[in-house]
Enzyme design. Structure first.
Site, PDB file in Angstrom:
ATOM      1  N   LYS A   1       0.803  -1.215   0.000  1.00 11.53           N
ATOM      2  CA  LYS A   1       0.000   0.000   0.000  1.00 11.53           C
ATOM      3  C   LYS A   1       0.846   1.281   0.000  1.00 11.53           C
ATOM      4  O   LYS A   1       2.002   1.261   0.418  1.00 11.53           O
ATOM      5  CB  LYS A   1      -0.958  -0.013   1.199  1.00 11.53           C
ATOM      6  CG  LYS A   1      -1.967  -1.159   1.138  1.00 11.53           C
ATOM      7  CD  LYS A   1      -2.963  -0.961   0.037  1.00 11.53           C
ATOM      8  CE  LYS A   1      -3.792  -2.123  -0.431  1.00 11.53           C
ATOM      9  NZ  LYS A   1      -4.155  -3.190   0.406  1.00 11.53           N
TER      10      LYS A   1
HETATM   11  C1  LIG Z   1      -9.976  -2.413  -1.372  1.00  9.97           C
HETATM   12  C2  LIG Z   1      -9.404  -3.202  -0.239  1.00  9.97           C
HETATM   13  N1  LIG Z   1     -10.159  -3.400   0.850  1.00  9.97           N
HETATM   14  C3  LIG Z   1      -9.695  -4.075   1.912  1.00  9.97           C
HETATM   15  C4  LIG Z   1      -8.419  -4.596   1.933  1.00  9.97           C
HETATM   16  C5  LIG Z   1      -7.971  -5.384   3.116  1.00  9.97           C
HETATM   17  O1  LIG Z   1      -6.829  -4.884   3.702  1.00  9.97           O
HETATM   18  P1  LIG Z   1      -5.832  -5.878   4.487  1.00  9.97           P
HETATM   19  O2  LIG Z   1      -5.120  -6.701   3.471  1.00  9.97           O
HETATM   20  O3  LIG Z   1      -4.940  -4.964   5.249  1.00  9.97           O
HETATM   21  O4  LIG Z   1      -6.691  -6.702   5.390  1.00  9.97           O
HETATM   22  C6  LIG Z   1      -7.589  -4.402   0.832  1.00  9.97           C
HETATM   23  C7  LIG Z   1      -6.185  -4.887   0.829  1.00  9.97           C
HETATM   24  O5  LIG Z   1      -5.647  -5.699   0.309  1.00  9.97           O
HETATM   25  C8  LIG Z   1      -8.097  -3.709  -0.295  1.00  9.97           C
HETATM   26  O6  LIG Z   1      -7.340  -3.519  -1.385  1.00  9.97           O
END
Ligand SMILES: Cc1ncc(COP(=O)(O)O)c(C=O)c1O
Length: 443
Positions: free
Chosen positions: A198
């Site tokens: 990210k």
């Molecule tokens: C649009 C979106 N929502 C939610 C997430 C979930 O984040 P995490 O991987 O930190 O749980 C991601 C990440 O990959 C994402 O790209």
């Protein structure tokens, strides 16, 4: 001038070694990580790095409160629980997103409902939103996809008209702005991911933002087993008042995220400059459709999305086959390209089979027992299907990669689009390491 494409035995334009890595690790990262090690406090809900990240992120985003979480997925689930979404409630999100934007509803015993996207922004199409709302709808989760803010004015207006909560999935959009406001500060709750890909990276982790003290208090309980905190001593009293989870983050990821935050704007500016250059140059190649950014938005280009149109390129070829041919040829030229999502989220097996949990297909069974049917037919998402047939992600636009590398990308595009006959002749070459369409995953 005809040149031999790398896929046809020619010399590639680029090498893997031309790309520099993300995240960038520098002096600030080392200093703050060392602070954690020297202090010897490695975790805790109110530990120094976690607390500092929370206050720095509220200042950055312009929200009153922030809680760090173990992931973006945890922040999304906490958000739905904080606004009291529950069994049988429906939660609307975009059909082009990462699974977590929808599975957070399943985790709360609620039912995801998907809306197709706008063909220019790839964000939830507000014109299709109202048709998805009914008396069971409780919340909307707009996703700021690939770094571009969703159409928040219209979404907020529709949500307020129907009395719905808005949870922003800003997991891909740190620093993005809509109408001059940072995303994550517009809806009832904002959620961010800190995973390693990210724009703001802590390794893993998440952030939950809100202006509402009630959601903050509920979020604090949800994050830590539902345990109440003694108001005088600020200590846990090991008496859970609600169903909670273990969604805390730790000092090392928080320290890394703080150090990365010091450079977020400067590194977002590099992404934007790289993206603007690519958009300007790719727009000159017939058949290449660069991403669009509406004037009221600041796009932070977590991903750089390009589509291909065979007709505009002057080629008689089915759109999906054309994308695959171009993608393979660019990949062989040394470019890191490939798809992220390959289908609408509701096309995934979990929604097709509706195998949630338990023997009776919960949570759908909660409402299906009352005669309500959930149909996740992919025909309902023609724009996502068009996008998934025709897009690829151009990786490597992040800092410290700069315009020199972007110029090489443009060179590779010109080479491939100047020799499409060769690319098409090799459309069936077996060069994919994984599933169809997956050359290089974004994570
Ligand atoms: C649009 C979106 N929502 C939610 C997430 C979930 O984040 P995490 O991987 O930190 O749980 C991601 C990440 O990959 C994402 O790209």
């Amino acid at each position: 001038m005809s040149e031999q494409l790398a896929i046809a035995g020619g010399t590639p334009v680029l090498q893997r070694s031309d790309y520099q890595n993300w995240p960038i690790i520098g002096e600030d990262d080392r200093r703050l990580i060392n602070e954690v090690l020297d202090r010897g406090i490695v975790a805790g809900g109110t530990a120094p790095q976690v607390a500092a990240l929370e206050s720095e992120w509220t200042a950055y985003v312009g929200a009153r409160h922030c809680l760090t979480t173990s992931s973006g997925t945890a922040a999304l689930h906490m958000a739905l629980a904080a606004v009291d979404v529950g069994p049988g409630d429906e939660v609307i999100t975009s059909a082009f997103t990462f699974l977590a934007s929808a599975s957070c509803a399943l985790h709360q015993n609620a039912i995801p409902v998907f809306v197709d996207i706008d063909p220019r922004t790839y964000n939830m199409d507000p014109a299709k939103l109202e048709a998805a709302i009914n008396e069971r709808t409780k919340a909307i989760i707009p996703v700021h996809i690939q770094g571009l803010p969703a159409d928040m004015d219209l979404i907020m207006e529709i949500a307020r008209k129907h009395g719905l909560y808005v949870i922003e999935d800003a997991c891909q959009a740190h620093g993005a702005e809509y109408g001059g406001r940072k995303v994550g500060s517009i809806g009832d709750v904002g959620t961010f991911s800190l995973n390693n890909f990210k724009n703001l990276c802590g390794g893993e982790g998440g952030l939950f933002t809100t202006d509402d003290e009630m959601y903050l208090k509920k979020g604090l309980l949800l994050r830590c087993f539902g345990d109440e905190i003694d108001e005088v001593s600020h200590r846990r009293i090991y008496n859970a008042s609600i169903l909670g989870y273990m969604y805390r983050n730790q000092e090392l990821p928080a320290a890394l995220a703080r150090a990365q935050l010091m450079h977020l704007d400067e590194r977002n500016a590099v992404r934007i400059a790289n993206a603007n250059y690519l958009t300007q140059e790719l727009g000159k190649i017939p058949g290449v459709i660069p991403p669009y950014c509406p004037p009221e938005c600041k796009h932070v280009y977590f991903m750089y999305n390009v589509r291909f149109d065979p007709q505009a390129a002057g080629v008689d070829c089915e759109r999906r086959r054309f994308r695959i041919a171009v993608e393979k040829a660019l990949f062989r030229e040394g470019m890191l390209v490939g798809q992220w999502q390959t289908m609408p989220v509701p096309a995934q097996d979990i929604f097709q089979s509706k195998l949630g949990y338990g023997r009776s297909s919960y949570p759908w069974a909660v409402n299906e027992a009352n005669g309500i049917q959930y149909d996740y037919s992919v025909e309902a998402y023609p724009v996502v299907r068009m996008l998934c047939d025709t897009y690829t992600i151009v990786h490597g636009i992040h800092a410290p990669n700069g315009l020199d590398l972007m110029k090489r990308f443009i060179e590779a595009f010109h080479k491939v689009f100047g020799n499409l006959d060769q690319a098409l002749a090799h459309a069936d070459d077996e060069i994919y390491p994984g599933a169809d369409g997956k050359l290089y995953g974004a994570g």
